[in-house]
Design a protein around this motif. Sequence first.
Motif, PDB file in Angstrom:
ATOM      1  N   ALA A 212     -18.268  15.952  -2.768  1.00  0.00           N
ATOM      2  CA  ALA A 212     -19.042  14.898  -3.342  1.00  0.00           C
ATOM      3  C   ALA A 212     -18.668  13.770  -3.566  1.00  0.00           C
TER       4      ALA A 212
ATOM      5  N   TYR B  57     -18.175  12.307 -13.528  1.00  0.00           N
ATOM      6  CA  TYR B  57     -19.284  12.944 -12.563  1.00  0.00           C
ATOM      7  C   TYR B  57     -19.099  14.564 -12.329  1.00  0.00           C
TER       8      TYR B  57
ATOM      9  N   SER C 130     -28.383  11.965  -7.823  1.00  0.00           N
ATOM     10  CA  SER C 130     -27.566  13.038  -7.031  1.00  0.00           C
ATOM     11  C   SER C 130     -27.393  14.399  -7.537  1.00  0.00           C
TER      12      SER C 130
ATOM     13  N   ILE D 135     -20.843  15.679   1.143  1.00  0.00           N
ATOM     14  CA  ILE D 135     -21.995  15.196   0.713  1.00  0.00           C
ATOM     15  C   ILE D 135     -22.243  13.773   0.147  1.00  0.00           C
ATOM     16  N   ASP D 136     -22.849  13.045   1.110  1.00  0.00           N
ATOM     17  CA  ASP D 136     -22.885  11.643   1.099  1.00  0.00           C
ATOM     18  C   ASP D 136     -23.424  11.037   2.301  1.00  0.00           C
ATOM     19  N   ASP D 137     -24.432  10.268   2.504  1.00  0.00           N
ATOM     20  CA  ASP D 137     -24.938   9.571   3.594  1.00  0.00           C
ATOM     21  C   ASP D 137     -23.927   8.836   4.553  1.00  0.00           C
TER      22      ASP D 137
ATOM     23  N   ILE E  73     -27.259  17.959  -5.489  1.00  0.00           N
ATOM     24  CA  ILE E  73     -26.006  18.847  -5.342  1.00  0.00           C
ATOM     25  C   ILE E  73     -25.802  20.128  -6.039  1.00  0.00           C
TER      26      ILE E  73
ATOM     27  N   VAL F 132     -28.139  12.604   0.612  1.00  0.00           N
ATOM     28  CA  VAL F 132     -27.831  12.275  -0.997  1.00  0.00           C
ATOM     29  C   VAL F 132     -26.559  11.124  -0.656  1.00  0.00           C
ATOM     30  N   SER F 133     -26.916  10.232  -1.856  1.00  0.00           N
ATOM     31  CA  SER F 133     -25.622   9.191  -1.994  1.00  0.00           C
ATOM     32  C   SER F 133     -24.869   9.433  -3.174  1.00  0.00           C
ATOM     33  N   THR F 134     -23.444   9.355  -3.233  1.00  0.00           N
ATOM     34  CA  THR F 134     -22.700   9.454  -4.545  1.00  0.00           C
ATOM     35  C   THR F 134     -22.345   8.379  -4.893  1.00  0.00           C
TER      36      THR F 134
ATOM     37  N   HIS G 236     -26.264   5.552  -7.775  1.00  0.00           N
ATOM     38  CA  HIS G 236     -27.208   6.581  -7.314  1.00  0.00           C
ATOM     39  C   HIS G 236     -27.022   7.930  -7.941  1.00  0.00           C
ATOM     40  N   ARG G 237     -25.702   8.128  -8.748  1.00  0.00           N
ATOM     41  CA  ARG G 237     -25.284   9.407  -9.207  1.00  0.00           C
ATOM     42  C   ARG G 237     -26.272  10.246 -10.149  1.00  0.00           C
TER      43      ARG G 237
END
Length: 759
Positions: A680, A611, A583, A738-740, A587, A573-575, A579-580
């Motif tokens: 996140a 967010y 995501s 949570i994020d690559d 999430i 997942v990308s935050t 990309h939100r």
Amino acid sequence: MNYSIAVRTLCEFTAKAGDLDLRFTPSPSAQQGIAGHGLVASRRDEGYEREIPLGGEYRHLEVRGRADGYDPARNQLEEVKTFRGDLAWMPANHRALHWAQVKIYGHLLCHSRGLSEVCLALVYFDIVSQRETLLRDTFSAQTLEEFFHEQCERFIAWADQEMAHRAARDSALNALGFPHAGFRTGQRPLAEAVYKAVGTGRCLMLQAPTGIGKTLGTLFPMLKALPRQHLDKLFFLAAKTPGRRLALEALATLVPEEADEPAPLRVLELVARDKACEHPDKACHGEACPLASGFYDRLPEARQAAVSHAMLDQAALRDVALAHGICPYYLGQELARWSDVVVGDYNYYFDLNAMLFGLTVANRWRVGVLVDEAHNLVERARRMYSAELDQAAFKAVRRTAPGPLKKPLDRLARQWRALDKSVEAAGVSSDYRVLDSLPTKLLGALHNAVAAITDYLTEQPAGLDAALQTFYFEAMHFCRVAELFDEHSLFDMTFKAGRRGATLSTLCLRNVVPAGFLTPRFEATRATVLFSATLSPSRYYGDLLGLPADTPWLEVESPFSAEQLSVRVVDKVSTRFHHRAASLAPIVELMAEQFAARPGNYLAFFSSFEYLEQVAALFRERCPAVPLWAQSRRMDEPSRQGFLAGFREGGQGIGFAVLGGVFGEGIDLPGERLIGAFIATLGLPQVNPVNEQFRQRLGVLFGDGYDYAYLYPGLQKVVQAAGRVIRTQEDRGVIHLIDDRFARPRVQRLLPNWWKNER
């Protein structure tokens, strides 16, 4: 053993009387005062002596100080006082204090040089007209000696009490034992490092996990060091109220107050003036506020009653003050001189006008300083040494300004418009601009406006409305910060649309690296210990805070094991902002799966309220049976307590919060009150023109602009938030990162060593 005191402190103790009067009266700045003293000395004949160190004793009291000047040819000793306005407006009790000082200096001079008499002169120097008014009289050495003895006698009973207290304090601290059966894992090396730092006279950076007991583990060795290193004071400085509260609780545990015994350790809590004021609707002078009327007449009894208490927190200090009919806030300011431990906010020692720093230098105290949650000091110090002026607010002030101020304010307005136009003419299409140098013409007009308002106030002390007074103080601060401007700050302008299509600007002197301002504060201490769960990398904090080059950095062993905490990196997942939208569903699915696998209380952190609200809305839609509560913008204290009340033992649900906000650090939810967290975001500061300027400037200064401006501050928030989960050695929990980008090696290196990351 002699008790040593400065001439100024002695006279303030013995010669002050009457009302507390804080009506604003323009006074010279420190720089103007220094310049005024220099100009007076330059007018004197050859042979005139400046800054004469003097000292003397009476019984076991040692009095010391520096007289401003002495003319041997005239046998005239001078005490120079700079002022502005009408000298007749100076309160009589101020004049009495000045005479007391020069008489003490007169005695010390006669005694050291064998003089039979001396002419004493109060030299009042008007910094505007640069005229001197001399009040002088000749005194015999015998008369001055009698006056000196009289002042010393007034103080000596207090000095005897203070010496007895110091001896009792040191004896109690020498015998002080750790209040628990043993140290927690990691707490002993932490305490040993603090004790060694004080012993060697060095600063220290300590990184220790959240929940280890850092407050108690740092206070205990610092108290043990007080008698052995002959320290006068210990300052415990915190960024937020919970930090002060923990310090007070730890001090009460370490040195409990005995009902029948004098307090072995005096602890004082300092709070902000607006929180301590009993009459916020009244002006701070004797004609308006009953707690200011006769303040100095009732202060001696209140001071005596106060020092019989071991713990003067906000409530106890208020009780003593009101029992004697005086202001609690200013009683606290007085008691800072007579307390052993002072607990307060960072600003009391690190600010531009910091009271505790000023007292330390003036009284030559040997102090130890503990800086709680020291990672916060970077941003707090930046704000302390920044200044801002808003054109819209200035225009409103200018419209209603008194007639005598119209001309200087009009000139400032013209210079401001000229600056706006010159920047716009540069052709850069941006609402944010950074200028390479300060606008000298505008600053000149601003200085003139400040001087005009100051002159107006000398004639009309009650002549400013609230808005003009606010602008006046902001303008003075802006001028002072501008005098300190260098490569560690930015001068920038932010433009916005005003009414009727006009473009208005905000001027900002924005500090980037506060090191130059903080270094003298560290140098004035015997040792400063900065501690936090997130002080990594050490060079980042060392560079930005201006710590001495030989400052050691120590990471304390964690009392927690990897088996207690499952750290799961969600790298699918990308935050990132763009990309939100994609995501949100992953999430929500992750949170639902974790809650189903282990129901309980969780915290979920996001990079912004927007967010947070998007994820919360989708979670409510898909998981309506799971209790959910969320942080809102501008929560007051009852709302914050209501949010935390959701995390009850045996409860279930998820609290949504913003990373870096009030729930990201400084809260304690042990056991089943919190069993996991979802983070996140990397916590990186928003990419905007200001932060990009920080990146560029930090890159020039230190070579790692992106890391200094974005990565280190971001990961510090992540680790602080994650630290809410494991608070004791019995806790068990899970953290989802949570994020690559959390999988990147450079990010992994900044996470705590004891974490065992999972994919």
